[in-house]
Motif scaffolding. Structure first.
Motif, PDB file in Angstrom:
ATOM      1  N   GLY A 416       0.817  -1.196   0.000  1.00  0.00           N
ATOM      2  CA  GLY A 416       0.000   0.000   0.000  1.00  0.00           C
ATOM      3  C   GLY A 416       0.856   1.253   0.000  1.00  0.00           C
ATOM      4  O   GLY A 416       2.088   1.198  -0.056  1.00  0.00           O
ATOM      5  N   SER A 417       0.199   2.400   0.072  1.00  0.00           N
ATOM      6  CA  SER A 417       0.886   3.695  -0.004  1.00  0.00           C
ATOM      7  C   SER A 417       0.842   4.391   1.346  1.00  0.00           C
ATOM      8  O   SER A 417      -0.247   4.675   1.870  1.00  0.00           O
ATOM      9  N   TYR A 418       2.017   4.675   1.891  1.00  0.00           N
ATOM     10  CA  TYR A 418       2.073   5.418   3.143  1.00  0.00           C
ATOM     11  C   TYR A 418       1.695   6.871   2.847  1.00  0.00           C
ATOM     12  O   TYR A 418       2.158   7.453   1.865  1.00  0.00           O
ATOM     13  N   PRO A 419       0.844   7.489   3.669  1.00  0.00           N
ATOM     14  CA  PRO A 419       0.382   8.850   3.358  1.00  0.00           C
ATOM     15  C   PRO A 419       1.497   9.885   3.448  1.00  0.00           C
ATOM     16  O   PRO A 419       2.483   9.706   4.166  1.00  0.00           O
ATOM     17  N   THR A 420       1.314  10.954   2.710  1.00  0.00           N
ATOM     18  CA  THR A 420       2.218  12.101   2.815  1.00  0.00           C
ATOM     19  C   THR A 420       2.017  12.750   4.179  1.00  0.00           C
ATOM     20  O   THR A 420       0.899  13.132   4.542  1.00  0.00           O
ATOM     21  N   LEU A 421       3.090  12.880   4.941  1.00  0.00           N
ATOM     22  CA  LEU A 421       2.986  13.351   6.321  1.00  0.00           C
ATOM     23  C   LEU A 421       2.946  14.873   6.377  1.00  0.00           C
ATOM     24  O   LEU A 421       3.885  15.540   6.824  1.00  0.00           O
ATOM     25  N   ALA A 422       1.833  15.416   5.897  1.00  0.00           N
ATOM     26  CA  ALA A 422       1.666  16.872   5.880  1.00  0.00           C
ATOM     27  C   ALA A 422       0.216  17.208   6.169  1.00  0.00           C
ATOM     28  O   ALA A 422      -0.696  16.681   5.508  1.00  0.00           O
ATOM     29  N   LEU A 423      -0.016  18.069   7.155  1.00  0.00           N
ATOM     30  CA  LEU A 423      -1.372  18.540   7.424  1.00  0.00           C
ATOM     31  C   LEU A 423      -1.850  19.358   6.229  1.00  0.00           C
ATOM     32  O   LEU A 423      -1.161  20.273   5.771  1.00  0.00           O
ATOM     33  N   GLY A 424      -3.019  18.997   5.708  1.00  0.00           N
ATOM     34  CA  GLY A 424      -3.529  19.662   4.516  1.00  0.00           C
ATOM     35  C   GLY A 424      -2.918  19.150   3.237  1.00  0.00           C
ATOM     36  O   GLY A 424      -3.188  19.691   2.162  1.00  0.00           O
ATOM     37  N   GLY A 425      -2.101  18.093   3.324  1.00  0.00           N
ATOM     38  CA  GLY A 425      -1.466  17.521   2.146  1.00  0.00           C
ATOM     39  C   GLY A 425      -2.444  16.730   1.296  1.00  0.00           C
ATOM     40  O   GLY A 425      -3.654  16.707   1.559  1.00  0.00           O
ATOM     41  N   PRO A 426      -1.947  16.035   0.273  1.00  0.00           N
ATOM     42  CA  PRO A 426      -2.834  15.359  -0.680  1.00  0.00           C
ATOM     43  C   PRO A 426      -3.647  14.219  -0.076  1.00  0.00           C
ATOM     44  O   PRO A 426      -4.670  13.826  -0.642  1.00  0.00           O
ATOM     45  N   ASP A 427      -3.225  13.683   1.073  1.00  0.00           N
ATOM     46  CA  ASP A 427      -3.957  12.572   1.686  1.00  0.00           C
ATOM     47  C   ASP A 427      -4.856  13.004   2.834  1.00  0.00           C
ATOM     48  O   ASP A 427      -5.647  12.205   3.339  1.00  0.00           O
ATOM     49  N   ASP A 428      -4.741  14.254   3.260  1.00  0.00           N
ATOM     50  CA  ASP A 428      -5.528  14.774   4.378  1.00  0.00           C
ATOM     51  C   ASP A 428      -6.867  15.288   3.859  1.00  0.00           C
ATOM     52  O   ASP A 428      -6.903  16.060   2.893  1.00  0.00           O
ATOM     53  N   VAL A 429      -7.970  14.877   4.500  1.00  0.00           N
ATOM     54  CA  VAL A 429      -9.277  15.365   4.058  1.00  0.00           C
ATOM     55  C   VAL A 429      -9.398  16.868   4.260  1.00  0.00           C
ATOM     56  O   VAL A 429     -10.193  17.539   3.592  1.00  0.00           O
ATOM     57  N   GLY A 430      -8.615  17.430   5.193  1.00  0.00           N
ATOM     58  CA  GLY A 430      -8.737  18.836   5.534  1.00  0.00           C
ATOM     59  C   GLY A 430      -8.069  19.759   4.534  1.00  0.00           C
ATOM     60  O   GLY A 430      -7.098  19.400   3.862  1.00  0.00           O
ATOM     61  N   GLN A 431      -8.600  20.970   4.458  1.00  0.00           N
ATOM     62  CA  GLN A 431      -8.042  21.981   3.566  1.00  0.00           C
ATOM     63  C   GLN A 431      -7.948  23.333   4.267  1.00  0.00           C
ATOM     64  O   GLN A 431      -6.916  24.000   4.208  1.00  0.00           O
ATOM     65  N   ASP A 432      -9.027  23.732   4.940  1.00  0.00           N
ATOM     66  CA  ASP A 432      -9.022  24.998   5.664  1.00  0.00           C
ATOM     67  C   ASP A 432      -8.283  24.834   6.989  1.00  0.00           C
ATOM     68  O   ASP A 432      -8.188  23.735   7.538  1.00  0.00           O
ATOM     69  N   SER A 433      -7.787  25.932   7.523  1.00  0.00           N
ATOM     70  CA  SER A 433      -6.917  25.873   8.700  1.00  0.00           C
ATOM     71  C   SER A 433      -7.570  25.172   9.885  1.00  0.00           C
ATOM     72  O   SER A 433      -6.916  24.430  10.619  1.00  0.00           O
ATOM     73  N   TRP A 434      -8.865  25.367  10.065  1.00  0.00           N
ATOM     74  CA  TRP A 434      -9.543  24.803  11.231  1.00  0.00           C
ATOM     75  C   TRP A 434      -9.712  23.281  11.149  1.00  0.00           C
ATOM     76  O   TRP A 434      -9.984  22.619  12.153  1.00  0.00           O
TER      77      TRP A 434
END
Length: 483
Positions: A416-434
């Motif tokens: 499998g693919s280990y997620p990119t370890l970045a908040l707001g990155g391509p694997d994070d559902v979040g986009q807005d700061s909150w």
């Protein structure tokens, strides 16, 4: 002599309500399968799947951690007080990952090529990018139901669908599709994983427990009142007595009770066996978790029970068997670590319990010469947020990392693919700061994970499509290759 009408009616009502007792451990149809006289005994091509469900949502990000300097730095920067020191990890030699330091018991399985992590797995209806996820309404049929909810996500993992109203589990449907001799055997309670349209799981207690009706075990029948009670029940459930009632419902319950007594008599000795009273090969494997003649730890006790049932396959019968076990306590919103020490706390305790139990079970299977015939795998509600909360814990997320273990596993590798370890990155559902918490969109579906296991179990492509209704949405990526 004809029964008095009131007595006959009372007896009929009692029979119609008698789904309690021994038969309560079985779903409809289970006992018929277990008692088939034409079924072969131990088969040379025997295979078993063992599901270990981690209830509460395991923090997979602290179970399998990147060990290369760059990504461990990214991990530590966000995880802060929950970050595991790079030098403390149980090294997975040949990879860029390590296990939680409390999981040292699994090092031999990795070294033997019998352990593999599978990254970022979770419920999906179809492949999903972040852009697609952000564009879809919450009610979209292209999204799994009720994301981040314990009860709903447990159901989706256990059923292998995106619909939280699904009544049957993928383990139960697989048992039906493959016409296994037995239903799913659960030593971890009556979950949905083993439920099918035809039967429920056979639910067994832990080692040393009584399987069957209290007071009616063989040793109990030496006391005359118990023997008389058993004789009365046998007469009550006798085919001639039930046929006289002319009730299909009463007949069904009576047959189930008769069959339950027979199955408990056949399996009761296996269920009751404790260390020192059964297999030396199994006891040797479980030696690290045996104290004072008892297996310590809930999951270890369950897997000890599974090991005994696998060894006694000639009695349990059938060439394919699916088992279910579970470990709870993974909802670590707080106190995941203690005193700021990431090597202590609730999650470290859970990781040790999991690793010790899995290692003991794997050793027992190898001792029995059945290591390559048994594959064990984990499931859990969901992963947990990459970003910790303010209580030294983590919150509900989505994609998660899992472990697969056994002699048939293509170990010494990750899948499998280990997620990119970045908040707001391509694997994070979040986009807005909150909303930047690090909730990974799965890159591998439960369907693909289950299909890989069931393909090893000799399911055909047609059977896989029946058991896993969304599998076709993932195209040719049906087999992840880890087993």
């Amino acid at each position: 002599m004809t029964d008095h009408p009131k007595i006959s009616m009372a007896r009929r009502r009692w029979l119609q309500r008698s789904a309690l007792g021994v038969a309560g451990a079985f779903g409809t149809g289970s006992l018929v399968n277990l008692l088939s006289a034409t079924r072969p005994a131990f088969a040379a091509d025997y295979k078993a799947l063992v599901c270990v469900f981690l209830y509460g949502g395991n923090d997979g990000l602290n179970m399998v951690v990147p060990s290369d300097a760059t990504r461990h730095g990214q991990y530590s920067a966000v995880r802060a007080g929950l970050a595991l020191p790079r030098g403390s990890l149980v090294e997975l030699t040949g990879s860029d990952y390590g296990l939680h330091p409390a999981m040292t018991a699994l090092a031999p399985a990795w070294a033997a090529g019998q352990l593999a992590p599978v990254f970022n797995v979770g419920p999906l209806v179809q492949p999903l990018t972040k852009a697609q996820f952000r564009a879809l309404p919450d009610s979209s049929p292209s999204l799994p139901d009720s994301l981040f909810s314990h009860s709903d996500q447990q159901i989706l993992w256990e059923t292998g669908t995106g619909d939280a109203l699904t009544r049957t589990g993928w383990g139960g449907r697989a048992a039906d599709a493959l016409a296994t001799a037995n239903p799913v055997i659960s030593v971890g309670g009556n979950g949905r994983f083993g439920l099918s349209a035809l039967q429920g799981p056979l639910v067994l207690p832990g080692p040393g427990a009584t399987f069957g009706a209290n007071g009616l075990q063989p040793s109990d029948l030496q006391w005359a009142p118990n023997a008389a009670r058993k004789a009365a029940l046998d007469a009550l459930y006798a085919p001639t007595a039930v046929d006289a009632l002319d009730s299909d419902l009463a007949g069904s319950y009576a047959r189930q009770q008769r069959d339950a007594f027979a199955v408990s008599a056949r399996l009761g000795t296996i269920v009751a066996a404790q260390p020192g009273g059964g297999s030396t090969a199994i006891d040797a494997g479980f030696a690290p978790v045996i104290a004072s003649g008892r297996v310590s730890g809930g999951l270890a006790q369950q897997l000890y029970q599974v090991a005994k049932l696998i060894e006694a396959n000639a009695t349990v019968q059938g060439s394919r068997q699916i088992f279910f076990a579970q470990l709870g306590g993974f909802d670590t919103h707080g106190n995941q670590v203690v005193g700021g020490d990431p090597l202590s706390g609730d999650h470290a305790r859970l990781m040790k319990s999991l690793a010790d139990a899995l290692a003991a079970f794997n050793a027992a299977m190898n001792n029995l010469g059945m290591g390559s015939q048994v594959t064990t795998f984990t499931q859990s509600d969901f992963g947990r947020t990459f970003k910790p909360n303010n209580s030294l814990g983590t919150d509900h997320a989505w994609g998660n990392h899992h472990l697969v273990m056994g002699g048939a596993v293509r170990g010494n590798a990750t899948y499998g693919s280990y997620p990119t370890l970045a908040l707001g990155g391509p694997d994070d559902v979040g986009q807005d700061s909150w909303e930047l918490q690090g909730r990974w969109i799965p890159t591998t579906s439960v369907d693909q994970y289950a299909a890989t296991l069931l393909k090893w179990f000799d399911a055909t492509d047609g059977q896989l499509d029946t058991v896993l209704p969304n599998l076709a949405n993932f195209g040719s990526a049906r087999n992840l290759g880890f087993v």
